[in-house]
Design a protein around this motif. Sequence first.
Motif, PDB file in Angstrom:
ATOM      1  N   ALA A  42       0.808  -1.240   0.000  1.00  0.00           N
ATOM      2  CA  ALA A  42       0.000   0.000   0.000  1.00  0.00           C
ATOM      3  C   ALA A  42       0.844   1.295   0.000  1.00  0.00           C
ATOM      4  N   PRO A  43       1.807   1.564   0.858  1.00  0.00           N
ATOM      5  CA  PRO A  43       2.145   0.797   2.060  1.00  0.00           C
ATOM      6  C   PRO A  43       1.371   1.320   3.261  1.00  0.00           C
ATOM      7  N   GLY A  44       1.153   0.415   4.238  1.00  0.00           N
ATOM      8  CA  GLY A  44       0.478   0.810   5.464  1.00  0.00           C
ATOM      9  C   GLY A  44       1.067   0.059   6.636  1.00  0.00           C
ATOM     10  N   VAL A  45       0.614   0.392   7.853  1.00  0.00           N
ATOM     11  CA  VAL A  45       1.144  -0.268   9.054  1.00  0.00           C
ATOM     12  C   VAL A  45       0.161  -1.271   9.644  1.00  0.00           C
ATOM     13  N   GLY A  46      -1.052  -1.334   9.064  1.00  0.00           N
ATOM     14  CA  GLY A  46      -2.026  -2.290   9.570  1.00  0.00           C
ATOM     15  C   GLY A  46      -3.144  -2.496   8.559  1.00  0.00           C
ATOM     16  N   LEU A  47      -3.752  -3.676   8.623  1.00  0.00           N
ATOM     17  CA  LEU A  47      -4.873  -3.981   7.718  1.00  0.00           C
ATOM     18  C   LEU A  47      -5.762  -5.019   8.392  1.00  0.00           C
ATOM     19  N   LEU A  55     -15.385 -10.567   6.072  1.00  0.00           N
ATOM     20  CA  LEU A  55     -15.852 -10.254   7.426  1.00  0.00           C
ATOM     21  C   LEU A  55     -15.420 -11.333   8.419  1.00  0.00           C
ATOM     22  N   LYS A  56     -14.105 -11.449   8.577  1.00  0.00           N
ATOM     23  CA  LYS A  56     -13.521 -12.381   9.533  1.00  0.00           C
ATOM     24  C   LYS A  56     -12.610 -11.621  10.472  1.00  0.00           C
ATOM     25  N   ARG A  57     -12.511 -12.130  11.719  1.00  0.00           N
ATOM     26  CA  ARG A  57     -11.715 -11.411  12.722  1.00  0.00           C
ATOM     27  C   ARG A  57     -10.230 -11.758  12.577  1.00  0.00           C
ATOM     28  N   LEU A  58      -9.605 -11.044  11.662  1.00  0.00           N
ATOM     29  CA  LEU A  58      -8.191 -11.245  11.355  1.00  0.00           C
ATOM     30  C   LEU A  58      -7.577  -9.891  11.014  1.00  0.00           C
ATOM     31  N   ILE A  59      -6.427  -9.595  11.643  1.00  0.00           N
ATOM     32  CA  ILE A  59      -5.717  -8.346  11.352  1.00  0.00           C
ATOM     33  C   ILE A  59      -4.229  -8.622  11.155  1.00  0.00           C
ATOM     34  N   VAL A  60      -3.576  -7.761  10.391  1.00  0.00           N
ATOM     35  CA  VAL A  60      -2.120  -7.810  10.279  1.00  0.00           C
ATOM     36  C   VAL A  60      -1.585  -6.412  10.597  1.00  0.00           C
ATOM     37  N   ILE A  61      -0.456  -6.387  11.288  1.00  0.00           N
ATOM     38  CA  ILE A  61       0.148  -5.126  11.718  1.00  0.00           C
ATOM     39  C   ILE A  61       1.658  -5.232  11.539  1.00  0.00           C
ATOM     40  N   ASP A  62       2.273  -4.152  11.062  1.00  0.00           N
ATOM     41  CA  ASP A  62       3.731  -4.042  11.127  1.00  0.00           C
ATOM     42  C   ASP A  62       4.094  -2.580  11.289  1.00  0.00           C
ATOM     43  N   CYS A  63       4.494  -2.224  12.491  1.00  0.00           N
ATOM     44  CA  CYS A  63       4.827  -0.828  12.792  1.00  0.00           C
ATOM     45  C   CYS A  63       6.328  -0.587  12.755  1.00  0.00           C
ATOM     46  N   SER A  64       7.087  -1.543  12.229  1.00  0.00           N
ATOM     47  CA  SER A  64       8.547  -1.384  12.241  1.00  0.00           C
ATOM     48  C   SER A  64       9.023  -0.425  11.142  1.00  0.00           C
ATOM     49  N   ALA A  65       8.076   0.111  10.359  1.00  0.00           N
ATOM     50  CA  ALA A  65       8.391   1.039   9.261  1.00  0.00           C
ATOM     51  C   ALA A  65       9.400   0.389   8.331  1.00  0.00           C
ATOM     52  N   SER A  66      10.426   1.126   7.951  1.00  0.00           N
ATOM     53  CA  SER A  66      11.360   0.567   6.966  1.00  0.00           C
ATOM     54  C   SER A  66      12.494  -0.197   7.638  1.00  0.00           C
ATOM     55  N   GLU A  67      12.412  -0.292   8.977  1.00  0.00           N
ATOM     56  CA  GLU A  67      13.478  -1.003   9.694  1.00  0.00           C
ATOM     57  C   GLU A  67      13.482  -2.486   9.338  1.00  0.00           C
ATOM     58  N   LEU A 129       2.413   1.009  17.912  1.00  0.00           N
ATOM     59  CA  LEU A 129       1.873  -0.353  17.917  1.00  0.00           C
ATOM     60  C   LEU A 129       0.603  -0.452  18.769  1.00  0.00           C
ATOM     61  N   GLY A 130       0.626   0.203  19.937  1.00  0.00           N
ATOM     62  CA  GLY A 130      -0.547   0.198  20.815  1.00  0.00           C
ATOM     63  C   GLY A 130      -1.761   0.814  20.124  1.00  0.00           C
ATOM     64  N   ILE A 131      -1.529   1.912  19.419  1.00  0.00           N
ATOM     65  CA  ILE A 131      -2.609   2.598  18.700  1.00  0.00           C
ATOM     66  C   ILE A 131      -3.106   1.723  17.548  1.00  0.00           C
ATOM     67  N   CYS A 132      -2.159   1.130  16.856  1.00  0.00           N
ATOM     68  CA  CYS A 132      -2.479   0.282  15.713  1.00  0.00           C
ATOM     69  C   CYS A 132      -3.347  -0.917  16.143  1.00  0.00           C
ATOM     70  N   MET A 133      -3.009  -1.515  17.265  1.00  0.00           N
ATOM     71  CA  MET A 133      -3.801  -2.645  17.766  1.00  0.00           C
ATOM     72  C   MET A 133      -5.243  -2.211  18.030  1.00  0.00           C
ATOM     73  N   GLN A 134      -5.420  -1.015  18.575  1.00  0.00           N
ATOM     74  CA  GLN A 134      -6.769  -0.520  18.857  1.00  0.00           C
ATOM     75  C   GLN A 134      -7.508  -0.170  17.562  1.00  0.00           C
ATOM     76  N   HIS A 135      -6.796   0.459  16.630  1.00  0.00           N
ATOM     77  CA  HIS A 135      -7.388   0.869  15.349  1.00  0.00           C
ATOM     78  C   HIS A 135      -7.850  -0.360  14.546  1.00  0.00           C
ATOM     79  N   GLU A 136      -6.978  -1.373  14.452  1.00  0.00           N
ATOM     80  CA  GLU A 136      -7.312  -2.554  13.639  1.00  0.00           C
ATOM     81  C   GLU A 136      -8.421  -3.388  14.290  1.00  0.00           C
ATOM     82  N   THR A 137      -8.392  -3.504  15.615  1.00  0.00           N
ATOM     83  CA  THR A 137      -9.446  -4.249  16.312  1.00  0.00           C
ATOM     84  C   THR A 137     -10.797  -3.561  16.122  1.00  0.00           C
TER      85      THR A 137
END
Length: 174
Positions: A42-47, A55-67, A129-137
């Motif tokens: 995309a790029p993004g940090v969560g989806l 409509l399934k309870r599944l999320i992916v997150i990567d907040c490590s940016a380009s590291e 990461l904490g924000i991302c977990m809340q946003h994706e959930t």
Amino acid sequence: MALRKILHYPEPLLKKKSEPVTEFNDELRQLAADMAETMYDAPGVGLAAPQVGILKRLIVIDCSASEEPNDLLVAVNPEIVDTEGDSFEEEGCLSVPGFWASVKRAEKATMRYRDVEGNLHERTADGLLGICMQHETDHLEGILFIDRLSPLKRSLFRKKYMKRMKEREQQDEA
Ligand code: NI
């Protein structure tokens, strides 16, 4: 692996509640892999799965940016089980392109989830990461970050966003 199409607001499916995952099979692993690829592209940090129309309870997150290395978190049936403090940070969303706003969240969140094999985990994080977990959930409940804005900010957003959508459609037609 394959890229999936990301749905954009105001697609009605984004407002729906997702169903718990009950089978930890190849289909689930394929979906998780596709979602990770789509997020990185995309790029993004969560989806979240509803963002690609599932409509399934599944999320992916990567907040490590380009590291390097990547820090891919795949969470099945995630639940925020504990929060602490307040934060007010700017957020965006792959389903609401071109728009960012500060959203009130917990500063620190603990998420309980299963991996694609069905094993139970818990992760506590603050910062992005904490924000991302809340946003994706939230996505799994049909809640977008714009739903967490004040009524005034939300109506301003709608006007601006819909105007931009219309302009883009006209450009596409031209
Ligand atoms: Ni989002």
